[in-house]
Write a protein that holds these residues in place. Structure first.
Motif, PDB file in Angstrom:
ATOM      1  N   THR A  36      54.560  38.876  29.725  1.00 39.11           N
ATOM      2  CA  THR A  36      53.159  38.354  29.092  1.00 39.11           C
ATOM      3  C   THR A  36      52.079  39.272  30.093  1.00 39.11           C
ATOM      4  O   THR A  36      50.979  39.560  29.558  1.00 39.11           O
ATOM      5  CB  THR A  36      53.086  36.928  29.403  1.00 39.11           C
ATOM      6  OG1 THR A  36      53.497  36.568  30.838  1.00 39.11           O
ATOM      7  CG2 THR A  36      53.925  36.027  28.364  1.00 39.11           C
ATOM      8  N   SER A  37      52.406  39.530  31.395  1.00 46.62           N
ATOM      9  CA  SER A  37      51.511  40.382  32.066  1.00 46.62           C
ATOM     10  C   SER A  37      51.514  41.629  31.477  1.00 46.62           C
ATOM     11  O   SER A  37      50.316  42.410  31.612  1.00 46.62           O
ATOM     12  CB  SER A  37      52.087  40.276  33.573  1.00 46.62           C
ATOM     13  OG  SER A  37      51.706  39.163  34.286  1.00 46.62           O
ATOM     14  N   LYS A  43      46.400  45.607  26.896  1.00 47.59           N
ATOM     15  CA  LYS A  43      45.065  45.186  26.003  1.00 47.59           C
ATOM     16  C   LYS A  43      44.065  45.783  26.692  1.00 47.59           C
ATOM     17  O   LYS A  43      43.001  45.912  26.108  1.00 47.59           O
ATOM     18  CB  LYS A  43      45.345  43.700  25.675  1.00 47.59           C
ATOM     19  CG  LYS A  43      46.209  43.510  24.735  1.00 47.59           C
ATOM     20  CD  LYS A  43      46.118  41.870  24.328  1.00 47.59           C
ATOM     21  CE  LYS A  43      47.158  41.403  23.251  1.00 47.59           C
ATOM     22  NZ  LYS A  43      47.164  40.253  23.033  1.00 47.59           N
ATOM     23  N   MET A  44      43.962  46.214  28.060  1.00 48.98           N
ATOM     24  CA  MET A  44      42.875  46.308  28.934  1.00 48.98           C
ATOM     25  C   MET A  44      42.424  47.715  28.499  1.00 48.98           C
ATOM     26  O   MET A  44      43.275  48.801  28.333  1.00 48.98           O
ATOM     27  CB  MET A  44      43.187  46.169  30.260  1.00 48.98           C
ATOM     28  CG  MET A  44      43.475  44.888  30.755  1.00 48.98           C
ATOM     29  SD  MET A  44      43.893  45.023  32.567  1.00 48.98           S
ATOM     30  CE  MET A  44      44.189  43.026  32.743  1.00 48.98           C
ATOM     31  N   HIS A  49      40.460  48.414  35.156  1.00 50.30           N
ATOM     32  CA  HIS A  49      40.947  47.219  35.151  1.00 50.30           C
ATOM     33  C   HIS A  49      42.418  47.165  35.093  1.00 50.30           C
ATOM     34  O   HIS A  49      42.852  46.259  35.997  1.00 50.30           O
ATOM     35  CB  HIS A  49      40.251  46.486  33.710  1.00 50.30           C
ATOM     36  CG  HIS A  49      38.796  46.419  33.820  1.00 50.30           C
ATOM     37  ND1 HIS A  49      37.872  46.820  33.170  1.00 50.30           N
ATOM     38  CD2 HIS A  49      38.105  45.186  34.651  1.00 50.30           C
ATOM     39  CE1 HIS A  49      36.596  46.569  33.282  1.00 50.30           C
ATOM     40  NE2 HIS A  49      36.864  45.313  34.071  1.00 50.30           N
ATOM     41  N   GLN A  50      43.047  48.049  34.729  1.00 52.89           N
ATOM     42  CA  GLN A  50      44.550  48.143  34.572  1.00 52.89           C
ATOM     43  C   GLN A  50      44.893  48.345  36.250  1.00 52.89           C
ATOM     44  O   GLN A  50      45.922  47.572  36.737  1.00 52.89           O
ATOM     45  CB  GLN A  50      45.062  49.193  33.882  1.00 52.89           C
ATOM     46  CG  GLN A  50      44.880  48.914  32.423  1.00 52.89           C
ATOM     47  CD  GLN A  50      45.320  50.037  31.606  1.00 52.89           C
ATOM     48  OE1 GLN A  50      45.500  51.302  31.934  1.00 52.89           O
ATOM     49  NE2 GLN A  50      45.906  49.714  30.519  1.00 52.89           N
ATOM     50  N   LYS A  51      44.315  49.259  37.009  1.00 53.80           N
ATOM     51  CA  LYS A  51      44.155  49.335  38.238  1.00 53.80           C
ATOM     52  C   LYS A  51      44.026  48.307  39.223  1.00 53.80           C
ATOM     53  O   LYS A  51      44.735  47.985  40.024  1.00 53.80           O
ATOM     54  CB  LYS A  51      43.882  50.674  38.919  1.00 53.80           C
ATOM     55  CG  LYS A  51      44.348  51.949  38.141  1.00 53.80           C
ATOM     56  CD  LYS A  51      44.003  53.102  38.833  1.00 53.80           C
ATOM     57  CE  LYS A  51      42.542  53.544  39.226  1.00 53.80           C
ATOM     58  NZ  LYS A  51      42.241  54.744  39.903  1.00 53.80           N
ATOM     59  N   GLY A  52      43.127  47.594  38.932  1.00 53.16           N
ATOM     60  CA  GLY A  52      42.726  46.312  39.494  1.00 53.16           C
ATOM     61  C   GLY A  52      44.068  45.287  39.353  1.00 53.16           C
ATOM     62  O   GLY A  52      44.281  44.616  40.340  1.00 53.16           O
TER      63      GLY A  52
END
Length: 208
Positions: A36-37, A43-44, A49-52
């Motif tokens: 799920t993660s 989807k980002m 945001h992905q690295k965050g």
């Protein structure tokens, strides 16, 4: 890079701060994600945001947890399976988590000029009187972070930053302040602490 800083707020609460210097692949190879993660991250649209997202999982692993220990309720608030309270924040180059024995909220924000343009929408402007422009930006960022942190604690639909969350007078040198939430005919009191990390403000709030 490894952990940037550990901040012990009190006996109950510790904040862990990560400065994101790795590229996406470096981070991705070092974390384990549940399906799920992985689907959520894919989807980002922004790699930032992905690295965050991935750096938060690095912080979890640093603290002895992993992505499988983290769950979200229907309103999107994060929880740990062992009952420890957690709050999460990410802004550009930094990610942070707070672990606590009490309900906690944190927020990290980059200090930018934009905050002064939008300040009248979320705060009482007397807070910024007699300050230099730089200190106005910092203080407005503290106040925005305070409201975000308190909202994360309450996590209730209908809370308005300007109408329901109020900060008592404070100075930047105090590194702490008091705030109140006026909502649903109740007044709740919060202790707030804050500090700078490079050009960022990190804010932590908890019930008084």
């Amino acid at each position: 890079m490894p952990l940037f800083k550990t901040i012990r707020i009190n006996n109950d609460t510790t904040i862990f701060l990560w400065k994101i210097t790795e590229d996406y692949n470096e981070l991705f190879c070092q974390v384990s994600l549940k399906d799920t993660s992985l689907a959520r991250m894919e989807k980002m649209k922004s790699e930032s945001h992905q690295k965050g997202f991935l750096s938060i999982r690095m912080l979890l692993q640093h603290c002895g947890y992993n992505d499988f220990d983290l769950i979200y309720d229907k309103l999107g608030k994060p929880h740990l399976k062992d009952g420890k309270h957690i709050s999460i924040s990410h802004s550009f180059d930094f990610s942070a988590i707070a672990l606590s024995n009490q309900n906690i909220g944190i927020d990290i924000e980059q200090v930018k000029e934009k905050v002064l343009r939008i300040a009248p929408r979320f705060m009482e402007m007397w807070h910024l009187e007699n300050l230099s422009e730089v200190d106005q930006m910092k203080k407005a960022t503290v106040i925005w972070g305070t409201k975000e942190a308190i909202f994360k604690i309450k996590n209730e639909v209908g809370i308005s930053f300007p109408d329901h969350i109020f900060e008592k007078p404070f100075s930047l040198s105090d590194k702490k302040c008091k705030a109140e939430l006026h909502f649903n005919s109740c007044i709740e009191n919060f202790d707030v602490s804050f500090e700078e990390a490079e050009n960022y403000i990190l804010v932590c709030a908890s019930h008084s």
